[in-house]
Each structure stands twice: as structure tokens, then as C-alpha cells.
Scaffold this motif. Structure first.
Motif, PDB file in Angstrom:
ATOM      1  N   HIS A  30       1.208  -1.350   0.259  1.00 31.32           N
ATOM      2  CA  HIS A  30       0.116   0.066  -0.056  1.00 31.32           C
ATOM      3  C   HIS A  30       0.508   1.662  -0.290  1.00 31.32           C
ATOM      4  N   SER A  31       1.666   1.173   1.043  1.00 36.51           N
ATOM      5  CA  SER A  31       2.559   2.564   0.417  1.00 36.51           C
ATOM      6  C   SER A  31       3.431   2.916  -0.144  1.00 36.51           C
ATOM      7  N   ASN A  32       4.367   1.758  -1.718  1.00 37.05           N
ATOM      8  CA  ASN A  32       4.565   1.762  -2.062  1.00 37.05           C
ATOM      9  C   ASN A  32       3.794   1.984  -3.071  1.00 37.05           C
ATOM     10  N   PHE A  33       2.349   1.184  -3.639  1.00 34.82           N
ATOM     11  CA  PHE A  33       1.829   1.669  -4.752  1.00 34.82           C
ATOM     12  C   PHE A  33       0.350   2.251  -4.856  1.00 34.82           C
ATOM     13  N   LYS A  34       0.030   2.378  -4.020  1.00 37.65           N
ATOM     14  CA  LYS A  34      -1.191   4.128  -3.361  1.00 37.65           C
ATOM     15  C   LYS A  34      -0.949   5.184  -4.508  1.00 37.65           C
ATOM     16  N   MET A  71      -5.682  19.419  -9.471  1.00 34.84           N
ATOM     17  CA  MET A  71      -4.659  17.195  -9.979  1.00 34.84           C
ATOM     18  C   MET A  71      -6.020  16.886  -9.985  1.00 34.84           C
ATOM     19  N   GLU A  72      -6.170  15.598  -9.915  1.00 34.60           N
ATOM     20  CA  GLU A  72      -6.979  14.202  -9.750  1.00 34.60           C
ATOM     21  C   GLU A  72      -6.538  13.705  -9.350  1.00 34.60           C
ATOM     22  N   GLU A  73      -6.465  12.490  -8.529  1.00 38.92           N
ATOM     23  CA  GLU A  73      -6.170  11.555  -8.006  1.00 38.92           C
ATOM     24  C   GLU A  73      -6.040  10.628  -9.530  1.00 38.92           C
ATOM     25  N   GLU A  74      -4.775   9.652  -9.655  1.00 34.47           N
ATOM     26  CA  GLU A  74      -5.141   8.757 -10.228  1.00 34.47           C
ATOM     27  C   GLU A  74      -5.864   7.598  -9.529  1.00 34.47           C
ATOM     28  N   ARG A  75      -6.937   7.045 -10.859  1.00 31.75           N
ATOM     29  CA  ARG A  75      -7.458   5.672 -11.091  1.00 31.75           C
ATOM     30  C   ARG A  75      -6.606   4.622 -10.596  1.00 31.75           C
ATOM     31  N   GLU A  76      -7.017   3.725 -10.223  1.00 29.61           N
ATOM     32  CA  GLU A  76      -6.277   2.461  -9.484  1.00 29.61           C
ATOM     33  C   GLU A  76      -5.490   1.959 -10.877  1.00 29.61           C
ATOM     34  N   LEU A  77      -4.187   0.884  -9.986  1.00 28.72           N
ATOM     35  CA  LEU A  77      -3.184   0.504 -10.099  1.00 28.72           C
ATOM     36  C   LEU A  77      -4.222  -0.392 -10.747  1.00 28.72           C
ATOM     37  N   THR A  78      -3.311  -1.435 -11.240  1.00 24.50           N
ATOM     38  CA  THR A  78      -2.761  -2.929 -11.973  1.00 24.50           C
ATOM     39  C   THR A  78      -1.812  -2.856 -12.536  1.00 24.50           C
ATOM     40  N   MET A  79      -2.383  -4.440 -11.692  1.00 21.22           N
ATOM     41  CA  MET A  79      -1.680  -5.523 -11.701  1.00 21.22           C
ATOM     42  C   MET A  79      -1.550  -6.278 -12.445  1.00 21.22           C
ATOM     43  N   ILE A  80      -0.122  -7.054 -13.377  1.00 20.64           N
ATOM     44  CA  ILE A  80      -0.689  -8.458 -14.277  1.00 20.64           C
ATOM     45  C   ILE A  80      -0.143  -9.676 -14.081  1.00 20.64           C
ATOM     46  N   ILE A  81       0.233 -10.516 -13.797  1.00 20.97           N
ATOM     47  CA  ILE A  81      -0.014 -11.387 -13.376  1.00 20.97           C
ATOM     48  C   ILE A  81       0.970 -12.875 -14.286  1.00 20.97           C
ATOM     49  N   ALA A 164       5.340 -13.773 -25.388  1.00 19.20           N
ATOM     50  CA  ALA A 164       4.529 -13.510 -23.935  1.00 19.20           C
ATOM     51  C   ALA A 164       4.800 -11.516 -23.545  1.00 19.20           C
ATOM     52  N   LEU A 165       5.363 -11.012 -24.019  1.00 18.04           N
ATOM     53  CA  LEU A 165       5.542 -10.704 -23.314  1.00 18.04           C
ATOM     54  C   LEU A 165       5.426  -8.967 -24.738  1.00 18.04           C
ATOM     55  N   ASN A 166       5.157  -9.708 -26.075  1.00 13.65           N
ATOM     56  CA  ASN A 166       4.490  -9.022 -26.736  1.00 13.65           C
ATOM     57  C   ASN A 166       3.638  -8.500 -26.643  1.00 13.65           C
ATOM     58  N   TYR A 167       2.391  -9.834 -26.758  1.00 11.00           N
ATOM     59  CA  TYR A 167       1.368 -10.046 -26.296  1.00 11.00           C
ATOM     60  C   TYR A 167       0.851  -9.091 -25.362  1.00 11.00           C
ATOM     61  N   MET A 168       1.449  -9.291 -23.966  1.00 11.13           N
ATOM     62  CA  MET A 168       0.809  -7.933 -22.993  1.00 11.13           C
ATOM     63  C   MET A 168       0.889  -7.156 -22.861  1.00 11.13           C
ATOM     64  N   MET A 169       2.200  -6.124 -23.713  1.00  9.27           N
ATOM     65  CA  MET A 169       1.947  -5.192 -24.120  1.00  9.27           C
ATOM     66  C   MET A 169       1.269  -5.159 -25.376  1.00  9.27           C
ATOM     67  N   GLY A 170       0.874  -5.666 -26.037  1.00  4.92           N
ATOM     68  CA  GLY A 170       0.051  -5.433 -27.091  1.00  4.92           C
ATOM     69  C   GLY A 170      -1.430  -5.215 -26.676  1.00  4.92           C
ATOM     70  N   VAL A 171      -1.919  -5.801 -25.566  1.00  6.94           N
ATOM     71  CA  VAL A 171      -3.660  -5.208 -25.086  1.00  6.94           C
ATOM     72  C   VAL A 171      -3.107  -4.878 -23.481  1.00  6.94           C
ATOM     73  N   PHE A 172      -1.962  -4.960 -22.957  1.00 13.16           N
ATOM     74  CA  PHE A 172      -2.487  -3.567 -21.626  1.00 13.16           C
ATOM     75  C   PHE A 172      -1.653  -2.462 -21.775  1.00 13.16           C
ATOM     76  N   LYS A 173      -1.945  -1.040 -22.662  1.00 11.08           N
ATOM     77  CA  LYS A 173      -1.058  -0.147 -22.978  1.00 11.08           C
ATOM     78  C   LYS A 173      -0.719   0.551 -21.433  1.00 11.08           C
ATOM     79  N   ARG A 174      -1.633   1.348 -21.180  1.00 13.61           N
ATOM     80  CA  ARG A 174      -1.413   1.775 -19.460  1.00 13.61           C
ATOM     81  C   ARG A 174      -0.595   1.175 -18.910  1.00 13.61           C
ATOM     82  N   LYS A 175       0.077   1.713 -17.981  1.00 10.77           N
ATOM     83  CA  LYS A 175       1.454   1.013 -17.023  1.00 10.77           C
ATOM     84  C   LYS A 175       0.721   0.542 -15.767  1.00 10.77           C
ATOM     85  N   SER A 176       1.546  -0.839 -16.241  1.00  8.04           N
ATOM     86  CA  SER A 176       0.624  -1.626 -14.937  1.00  8.04           C
ATOM     87  C   SER A 176       2.396  -2.333 -13.888  1.00  8.04           C
ATOM     88  N   PHE A 177       2.015  -3.157 -14.022  1.00  7.63           N
ATOM     89  CA  PHE A 177       2.700  -4.132 -12.582  1.00  7.63           C
ATOM     90  C   PHE A 177       2.907  -5.221 -12.894  1.00  7.63           C
TER      91      PHE A 177
END
Length: 287
Positions: A30-34, A71-81, A164-177
Motif C-alpha cells: 500500500h505504501s509503495n503502490f498507492k 490535480m486529480e487522483e489517479e485511477r486504480e492501478l493494475t497488476m498483471i501476473i 508473451a511480453l509482446n502480447y502483454m504490451m499489445g493488450v495492456f497499454k497503460r502502465k501496470s505492475f
């Protein structure tokens, strides 16, 4: 596994990982990614009571009246496993299968994310991408992700990490963890890893078994490459052969470390019997 066995195993993993996440990982995550939190929205005229630290001095000078950055609060973050489901990940000699260990570590990360009101998605890959679970929130979604990892058909083929990485980057454009689980037995293009690391915050988790590193003296043995199916007879009583095998594995790992370092990506290396929460806690602290 039968459905009742899968449900039982998923619940067991939930109980174990919830204890770890609630006691240590959740707060650190929470302290790092919020709230990397506030992002620029617009500029408007200054109003009484606005924070003067947000005055846009360039526009204020140009129009000779005060303007302020909104300024506005960023939307929620996304984690991709991302989980490597090549056959070498369906293997274990001492403390359970790699796939079971991956399911537990992934669950711990996912529960930390949903506790932070973030979304979690899943990509299962080997020689190609086999399964994509779109990012969502909530406990039931995490339990579904655990089940997919446990019940996947682990494929007797080499891993195409680049694809797999190329596929991931093609589908998830917004920065994710991005958390990438593999034993990294197969080669990959460092340039693809570098691009992925620039677009996303990337952590590789190398999961290995002790027997991946060194072969014991058991005399003549028939060994099989789980990813290609190729059989080979070896004399494991030959100390020179055992030494060269161990050195080759060490060299592969050093090359892997260098590839991640040169790509500005992070890497955690752990066996299936280690306390993964300690490694993840340290990673979150650094970030």
C-alpha cells in the motif's frame, strides 16, 4: 484433480497467504503502490482558498492573473501476473511443485493488490499465450486466478517469453505492475525485456528446484528434458560431469541476472521452500 480437491487447495492457499499479506505485505504494498496518486488534469483561474503551491506561474505571468493547476487522483492501478506453464514448471523434488509455489506467491500478491483496491489480471503462457484473465477487483476474482494457475495444462514445449511480453504490451497499454513467474530455462531477447520494463514496472520471479541446479550421484540415469521430451543417458557418478552441469546452470543464472539489470527490470531468485514474503517485502521497500 477433482473439483472438490481444487476448491480445498484454493482455500488452503487463501488461508496461508492472507496471514502473510495482512501481517507484512499489505502495508508495504500500500505504501509503495498507492497514489502515485495525483496527476495533472487542467489549469483554471485561481480561487480564494486554493493551494498557492499549485499556481501555474507561466500562465499567471502570460495572462497577468493567477492560474492554478488542477490535480486529480489517479485511477486504480493494475497488476498483471504472468505465469510460465511450460512443463518444467510442473516439477518438484523436495518441497512441492513449482506450480503450487507460484500459485501461493501469486495469491499473496493478488490479495495485496485487491486490498489496495487495485485490479489483477493473469496471463498463462508457454510456446504461446494460452489463457488471459482480464483485470478485475475482489476476493472471488483472486480465487479464480489461483485456480487457473493450479489447474492449467502445463505444456511440454519451450517458453516463448518474447511472444508473451509482446502480447502483454499489445493488450495492456497503460502502465501496470507486471510480475513474471518462470524458471527462465529458455532463451529470450533482452531487447524485448527492456521495452517491457520501460512500459511497465517489471519484476521477474525465478522459481527453481534444487535439482535444477545440481544432479546427485545416482549412477547411470535416464534424464528427460520436460520441455522437449528428449531423453539422454548420463553417468551421474562422474564428478566432472556433475561439476560441469552445475557450472553451466550457474552461468545461465548469471546471464539472466545481467539481462534483467541491463533492462532496468528487477529479479527475485528463490526455491520452492523459501519464505517468499521476505523477498517481496524487501522488493516493495526498495521500490
Amino acid at each position: 484433480m477433482e473439483i472438490k480437491d481444487i476448491v480445498k487447495k484454493v482455500k488452503q492457499i487463501e488461508i496461508r497467504t492472507r496471514k502473510k499479506t495482512e501481517s507484512s505485505l499489505m502495508g508495504q504494498y500500500h505504501s509503495n503502490f498507492k497514489g502515485q496518486g495525483m496527476t495533472f488534469s487542467e489549469v483554471r483561474p485561481y480561487q480564494f482558498g486554493d493551494d498557492i503551491r499549485r499556481i501555474d506561474w507561466n500562465k499567471t505571468a502570460r495572462f497577468r492573473e493567477p492560474f492554478i493547476k488542477v490535480m486529480e487522483e489517479e485511477r486504480e492501478l493494475t497488476m498483471i501476473i504472468m505465469v510460465d506453464i511450460s512443463a518444467s514448471m510442473d516439477y518438484g523434488t523436495q518441497h512441492g511443485l513449482k506450480r503450487d509455489f507460484v500459485a501461493e506467491v501469486a495469491a499473496s500478491l493478488a490479495f495485496s493488490a485487491v486490498g489496495n483496491n487495485d485490479k489483477v489480471g493473469l496471463i498463462l503462457f508457454a510456446d504461446k499465450v494460452y489463457k488471459v484473465v482480464p483485470p478485475k477487483k475482489g476476493r472471488k476474482h483472486v480465487l479464480s486466478i489461483i485456480s487457473h494457475i493450479l489447474t492449467a495444462d502445463y505444456v511440454p514445449s519451450k517458453s516463448d517469453l518474447d511472444g508473451a511480453l509482446n502480447y502483454m504490451m499489445g493488450v495492456f497499454k497503460r502502465k501496470s505492475f507486471l510480475f513474471l513467474f518462470s524458471d527462465f530455462q529458455d532463451e529470450f531477447d533482452q531487447r524485448v525485456l527492456s521495452v517491457a520494463s520501460k512500459k511497465h514496472q517489471l519484476l521477474g520471479l525465478r522459481i527453481y528446484d534444487q535439482k535444477d541446479q545440481e544432479i546427485p550421484n545416482v549412477g547411470y540415469a535416464l534424464l528427460q528434458d520436460s520441455e522437449t521430451g528428449q531423453d539422454v543417458w548420463v553417468n551421474t557418478s562422474n564428478s566432472r560431469w556433475r561439476y560441469e552441469f552445475a557450472e553451466h546452470q550457474k552461468q545461465k543464472f548469471r546471464h539472466l541476472q545481467e539481462s534483467f539489470e541491463n533492462s532496468a527490470a528487477s529479479l527475485i531468485n528463490m526455491t520452492t521452500n523459501e519464505d517468499y514474503s521476505k523477498f517481496l517485502y524487501q522488493y516493495f521497500q526498495k521500490k
